[in-house]
Design a protein around this motif. Structure first.
Motif, PDB file in Angstrom:
ATOM      1  N   TRP A  72       0.825  -1.210   0.000  1.00  0.00           N
ATOM      2  CA  TRP A  72       0.000   0.000   0.000  1.00  0.00           C
ATOM      3  C   TRP A  72       0.860   1.260   0.000  1.00  0.00           C
ATOM      4  O   TRP A  72       0.541   2.230  -0.664  1.00  0.00           O
ATOM      5  N   LEU A 137      -6.473  -3.654   2.000  1.00  0.00           N
ATOM      6  CA  LEU A 137      -5.714  -3.214   0.826  1.00  0.00           C
ATOM      7  C   LEU A 137      -6.649  -3.032  -0.370  1.00  0.00           C
ATOM      8  O   LEU A 137      -6.576  -2.018  -1.082  1.00  0.00           O
ATOM      9  N   ARG A 140      -8.716   0.169   0.020  1.00  0.00           N
ATOM     10  CA  ARG A 140      -7.943   1.399  -0.156  1.00  0.00           C
ATOM     11  C   ARG A 140      -7.656   1.660  -1.637  1.00  0.00           C
ATOM     12  O   ARG A 140      -7.753   2.796  -2.105  1.00  0.00           O
TER      13      ARG A 140
END
Length: 199
Positions: A72, A137, A140
């Protein structure tokens, strides 16, 4: 003051353990990696290791979290200030560079395998932690590229193809990569797509 420096020393040692664990688990998997090997790589005793972490599962969870968070971090930095297709292209290009680190890639792939093998052994906690990290993840990235589930699914599907090609050792100039554009986005370049189809 003394307490603070001791605490900092322990935090630094914990960080060393997480880095070492990521390398060892990446190369040996969850069941194939001993806590002794991790302790040896860090240069500490096993009892000291268990003063920092309650057990092997906790060490693996910390290494897995580091792997996903690093992914990320790379995505976030590459796509800062971007959205939609521009963000997706920037993250795709950054991911190609990220997986050049074989330990990073193999830790990610060991995570998937380890969930299955741990479940067989009745250790459900690893799967729960891995699914939480993965969903976080995914969400996002989904939000960064515009919030659409289909777009996010496509992005991660291409990422898995990249994982496969890198893990199998296809060199960058192999025809298996020709469906990817210059930013790592499949189909982004008509020339690449055509040259792949013609072979």
């Amino acid at each position: 003051m003394a307490k603070s420096s001791i605490r900092m020393s322990a935090e630094e040692r914990r960080e060393s353990v997480v880095r070492a664990a990521l390398i060892e688990f990446a190369r040996g998997g969850y069941h194939g990696t001993s806590t002794e090997a991790i302790a040896r790589r860090v240069g500490v005793s096993q009892p000291y290791l268990f003063r920092l972490f309650p057990g092997k599962q906790a060490i693996f969870a910390a290494a897995a979290e580091r792997c996903v968070e690093e992914t990320w971090r790379v995505f976030d930095e590459a796509s800062a200030g971007l959205s939609g297709e521009e963000a997706a292209e920037a993250m795709s290009g950054a991911y190609l560079s990220l997986v050049e680190d074989r330990d990073q890639l193999m830790m990610q792939m060991q995570l998937y395998v380890s969930v299955f093998t741990a479940r067989v052994a009745g250790e459900e906690e690893i799967g729960e932690a891995a699914r939480r990290l993965w969903e976080n993840l995914f969400d996002r990235v989904r939000i960064r590229i515009g919030g659409d589930m289909e777009d996010a699914t496509r992005f991660f599907a291409y990422g898995m193809l990249i994982n496969t090609l890198v893990a199998l050792g296809y060199p960058p100039d192999h025809r298996m990569w020709t469906g990817f554009g210059e930013h790592g986005e499949p189909g982004a370049s008509g020339e690449h797509g055509e040259s792949g189809a013609s072979e």
